[in-house]
Design a protein around this motif. Structure first.
Motif: not given
Ligand SMILES: N[C@@H](CCCC[NH3+])C(=O)O
Ligand SMILES: Cc1ncc(COP(=O)(O)O)c(C=O)c1O
Length: 447
Positions: A292, A329, A333, A389
């Motif tokens: 990231r 996302r 989340y 992501y």
């Molecule tokens: N996909 C997640 C993070 C995943 C981490 C993978 N181990 C995000 O967008 O925050």
């Protein structure tokens, strides 16, 4: 929206990235459009290089899961980073891009036999073994292939990373890795040492993602080195290398306070060195695998504003031509993002609106309550920090084609992912004979 990387507002009042006017990019390539700032992406790689490789002789693995394409593989290879892949698909992409296989680390909590065979055939640098089942399967497959394979074992150190529930991974109750605390890790290390086709070179842990508290890393180092000391006492084996995973947090909104990569390295590596010394161990080479914090801030998504619906006294919904299909996302989340109107980037915000995606889901909201100059149909909305992501987690829900991605640098824009077409969407559809055209014609005839 905070301007990051090479972003600037040009004298037409438009957002510019990599010397390219984003309004022109939207006209030329259509929207939604992922825009990747090459200089910024490379800069992020170099920061890691300097902080971990040059200063401490460590190794930096770019986490492919955040964003991987053939062109990205080329950039990562050029920047001298290694690559963390988690599937046959990511591995295949790296191979096709002629990424040096000895710099590939293969992760994943349920690698299939076929994926492991591919990794052995390609001769990847390391396989990060997640569990006992995989260890035994790999030993067997390596034997059949007549090779000796270097592995690291993924452990769960039981460290609390203060991040979203779905993206923390270091705690004991996790689908990833082998638990240290209950003795399983010790047993599996002994077992790995005895397997004839396996060479155990190191240990791995990953405590989570979007982490801002550097103490979480030093805590992981304490647990990992403390455990190593016990392993050494009991078996005489000690790791040459220790991989602390990824996870460094980035800026999405003003609530985020990213830590510099140099601080991350200067806390983690000396902690490992001091701990190793205090336990009388050799200092393992430190590996990290950031994703990231390399790709995330370098990406921006451009959308075209469509309907603007005001519900007086309640809310104005500004709908764009993408949404959870290209960026799941927020729906997954509750992630927050910043945005601006790229074609009126010099104007002051005057209204609070909410940005809606176009999927048939009430939860497809990209941003709730953002201040913008009153958006109108045809405006170009730029959402920042979408490099990680987003494309890699994109989907075709509602049969929306995935957007294109352009790599921008010094005024040039090159497509690195083509926009999907409607034909791409039906490419894998099959119609059984009994439902085929002839049947339709026969039925029509019978009527
Ligand atoms: N996909 C997640 C993070 C995943 C981490 C993978 N181990 C995000 O967008 O925050
Ligand atoms: C094992 C492993 N390594 C590296 C990463 C990359 O993490 P990040 O993108 O947060 O740097 C992840 C994802 O969280 C991971 O699971």
């Amino acid at each position: 929206m905070k301007l990051q990387g090479t972003m600037r507002i040009n004298d037409r009042g438009h957002l510019e990235i990599g010397g390219c006017d984003t309004v022109e990019l939207a006209e030329r390539f259509g929207t939604p459009l992922y825009v990747l700032d090459e200089q910024y992406f490379r800069q992020n790689c170099r920061n890691y290089n300097r902080a971990f490789m040059e200063k401490y002789d460590g190794e930096v693995l770019y986490a492919a899961k955040t964003l991987l394409t053939l062109a990205i593989c080329r950039i990562i290879a050029e920047e001298g980073l290694s690559l963390d892949v988690v599937s046959g698909g990511e591995l295949y992409t790296a191979k096709k891009a002629r990424f040096p296989m000895e710099r590939v680390y293969f992760h994943g909590n349920n690698k299939s036999a076929d994926e492991l065979k591919l990794a052995l055939e390609y001769k990847v640098g390391r396989i990060i073994v997640d569990n006992q089942y995989e260890l035994l399967m790999l030993n067997k497959l390596a034997g059949e292939a007549g090779v000796h394979v270097k592995i690291m074992l993924r452990l769960t150190p039981g460290v609390e990373a203060h991040t979203h529930e779905y993206i923390k991974t270091g705690q004991i109750d996790s689908k990833f890795g082998i638990v240290i605390e209950n003795g399983q890790a010790m047993e599996i290390i002994k077992q790995a040492m005895a397997l004839e086709n396996i060479q155990l070179t190191g240990l791995h842990c990953h405590i989570g993602s979007q982490i801002f508290e550097m103490e979480s890393y030093t805590h992981a180092a304490e647990v990992m080195l403390g455990f190593t000391a016990l392993v050494y006492q009991e078996t005489g084996w000690q790791p040459e290398e220790m991989n602390f995973g990824g996870g460094l947090g980035i800026y999405y909104t003003s609530a985020d306070e990213p830590q510099p990569v140099s601080k991350y390295a200067d806390m983690l590596v000396p902690a490992v060195q001091t701990l190793a010394k205090s336990y009388g161990l050799i200092t393992p080479r430190v590996l990290v695998e950031p994703g990231r914090s390399i790709s995330g801030p370098a990406g921006t998504t451009l959308y075209t504003v469509g309907s603007v619906k005001e519900i007086p006294g309640i809310r104005t919904y500004v709908a764009v031509d993408g949404g959870m299909g290209d960026n799941p996302r927020p729906a997954l989340y509750q992630s927050r993002y910043e945005a601006l109107l790229a074609n009126r980037a010099d104007q002051q915000p005057e209204e609070t609106v909410s940005i809606a995606g176009k999927c048939c889901e009430s939860g497809d909201m990209l941003i709730w309550d953002i201040n913008l100059p009153a958006p109108a149909p045809g405006d170009i909305l730029a959402v920042s920090s979408t490099g990680a992501y987003n494309y890699s987690m994109s989907m075709n829900y509602n049969r929306l084609p995935r957007p294109a991605m352009v790599l921008v640098r010094d005024g040039a824009a090159d497509i690195i992912i083509a926009r999907e077409t409607y034909d791409d969407l039906i490419r894998n559809d099959m119609v059984p004979e009994r439902l085929g055209e002839s049947k339709v014609v026969r039925m029509a005839g019978a009527n």
